[in-house]
Design an enzyme around this catalytic site. Structure first.
Site, PDB file in Angstrom:
ATOM      1  CD  GLU A 112      -2.251   2.050  -3.506  1.00 23.30           C
ATOM      2  OE1 GLU A 112      -3.365   2.583  -3.634  1.00 23.30           O
ATOM      3  OE2 GLU A 112      -1.573   2.181  -2.478  1.00 23.30           O
ATOM      4  CG  ASP A 121      -1.879   1.118   1.290  1.00 23.85           C
ATOM      5  OD1 ASP A 121      -2.721   1.194   0.385  1.00 23.85           O
ATOM      6  OD2 ASP A 121      -1.804   1.933   2.233  1.00 23.85           O
TER       7      ASP A 121
END
Length: 549
Positions: free
Chosen positions: A277, A218
């Site tokens: 990401e 993330d």
């Protein structure tokens, strides 16, 4: 238009890497809260996922990516982690997780889990200790604390803005400020501290030792902040995300972190992977995250955000293949995820959106590299745009109510005629539209022309056809508004041609071979076909024959 060959294997790490599972995997994203409820509390959980593994293996995907299920107060639905080494009771237990991994592996499915390294929860024991401790203490060094500006330090340390809206700084009782690039409940970690590096290496080892096959990282472009924390000098910074290098995102220092993680992943057997990401302003900068000594994949958000237009799609496909190929990495393709409106709605909604989404599925699954499927896209689910106000709790709504992500996170409809359509026995945390009764897994499984059966067929063909997945792409001539390309197996033999009509009029095309699959009705007349608007088709062709058409 002349034929053009694009081979992503242009640098070391190319053809000899083609057998690695992650280079052509189809990875199914599970938003854990919304997939399946195993204990009847209205919230999806690990038991629910485990009960639906037969569905997932039957769908034909290769791996499952699970959004965070760690201990969390859920200020950002699990992306605010309080304990990185345990399962939140809302989702089950560590025993449930290990059982899920074992069952998935028995079915040939790999498991990828989220790791959230940019920030913790404000309920993490480290942050609670930091707030109790004095400025300059070792406890505060784990986070980004600074004195404020102004005569009494009453102003934030700089002009940085939160992705969720408002200043990226919150003041604590003793007058210092802490950085949070997302919600105030998500304080940013200080990656200048060696302790943070050691902690996350330990966290990764914990889950690798439990058998996970990789990590989706993330905010992989975060963590490192520019020295001195300089002002951006611009308001509405959210509009700059992914378009420019900011002092808090896509700093060059993040790559050394990823190199260390790659060494750790490579020390385990079984090709464990890291997926970034990462929002980067250019495809070239995004490719840095997947250099041979860094991560294995990076989400291709440039493809996701491209309009339904043949020229625009071709441009982003070519750019993606060339830039990823320049570092020997596979390209990834993604149409939707838990952070954006579902592409049925983005593509126009209603019948038009569904037609385009079905065609986009065949386009995506025919491209070289790895593809991601967000739960429910195989059902043709639209965005839910009319959720009652009392259910809208996404912190991103603080930035702009229209950018709330609740509508793409509505639970899946499995069976039955009334909500929650088999999601669980105790209702659902977000309400399912009554109109989804015709979109359930049970209903679509009985309809040969349904979107679910289209995905099942496409994924089966993708597995059976060596030409699909990793490898080169060759563009073929086609009428305006179309994309036509050939995929050929590196070892020779039969190939596949994909044609997509993204225009608003039917087009005439050669029948390149035996029709494998079409996203909608296609009319054949002799050795030609009429391809309707917003429709895609796959043909099986003998080696090289498509070039003779």
């Amino acid at each position: 238009m002349p034929q053009q060959l694009i081979d992503p294997h242009t640098e070391p790490g190319g053809p000899e890497s083609a057998g690695r599972w992650w280079r052509n995997a189809v990875i199914y994203q599970i938003y854990v809260r919304s997939f399946a409820d195993g204990n009847g509390d209205g919230i999806g959980d690990l038991q629910g996922i485990r009960s639906r593994l037969p569905y997932l293996s039957g769908l034909g995907v290769d791996a499952l990516w699970l959004t965070p299920f760690y201990t969390s107060p859920m200020a950002d639905f699990g992306y605010d982690v309080a304990d990185y080494r345990d399962v939140d009771p809302l989702f089950g237990s560590l025993a449930d997780f290990t059982a899920l991994v074992g069952d998935a592996h028995d079915r040939g499915l790999k498991i990828i889990v989220d790791v959230v390294p940019n920030h913790t929860s404000d309920r993490h024991r480290w942050f609670e200790a930091a707030v109790r401790s004095a400025p300059g203490s070792p406890e505060r060094e784990r986070y980004v604390f600074r004195d404020g500006k102004g005569a009494a330090g009453e102003l934030p340390p700089n002009d940085w803005e939160s992705v969720f809206g408002g200043p990226a700084w919150t003041r604590v009782a003793d007058g210092q400020w802490y950085l949070h690039l997302f919600a105030p409940e998500q304080p940013d970690l200080n990656w200048d501290s060696p302790e943070i590096h050691a902690e996350f290496e330990s966290v990764l080892r914990f889950w690798l030792d439990l058998g996970v096959d990789g990590f989706r990282i993330d905010v992989a472009h975060g963590m490192v902040k520019a020295e001195g924390l300089p002002d951006v000098g611009h308001s509405s910074q959210v509009e700059m995300l992914g378009t420019t290098v900011l002092p808090y995102f896509d700093q060059d220092g993040v790559h050394e972190i990823h190199r260390g993680w790659r060494r750790l992943l490579d020390s385990y057997d079984g090709e464990r992977i890291g997926v970034a990401e990462a929002w980067a302003p250019t495809a070239e900068r995004l490719a840095r995250y997947v250099r041979p000594d860094e991560l294995h994949q990076a989400f291709n958000f440039h493809y996701l955000t491209t309009a339904w237009d043949a020229d625009a799609l071709r441009a982003v496909i070519e750019e993606s293949l060339l830039t990823a190929g320049s570092v020997g990495a596979p390209t990834t393709w993604v149409l939707s995820n838990h952070d954006v409106k579902r592409h049925v709605t983005r593509y126009g909604g209603g019948e038009l959106g569904v037609r385009r989404a079905r065609a986009a599925a065949l386009l995506t699954l025919a491209l070289p590299g790895s593809a991601y499927v967000y739960q429910g896209e195989e059902l043709g689910l639209p965005e839910v745009l009319d959720l009652p106000e009392e259910f809208l709790r996404d912190p991103q709504r603080g930035r702009d109510a229209d950018h709330g992500r609740d509508g793409c996170r509505v639970p899946l409809p499995w069976s039955g005629d009334e909500p929650p359509f088999g999601f669980g026995s105790g209702g659902s945390w977000l309400p399912l539209p009554a109109g989804w009764r015709d979109l359930t897994v049970a209903v679509q499984s009985e309809q040969p022309e349904s979107t679910l059966e289209l995905y099942r067929a496409a994924l089966r063909i993708r597995r059976d056809q060596p030409a699909l997945g990793d490898g080169p792409l060759r563009w073929l001539a086609g009428p305006p508004g179309t994309l036509v390309f050939a995929r050929e197996h590196a070892g020779g033999g039969a190939g596949v041609v994909c044609a997509v009509n993204a225009g608003d009029r039917a087009v005439d095309l050669p029948a390149y071979g035996e029709t494998l699959l079409a996203s909608g009705p296609v009319r054949s007349h002799g050795d030609r076909v009429e391809l309707p608007p917003n429709t895609a088709v796959w043909w099986h062709v003998a080696d090289g024959n498509e070039g003779e058409r």
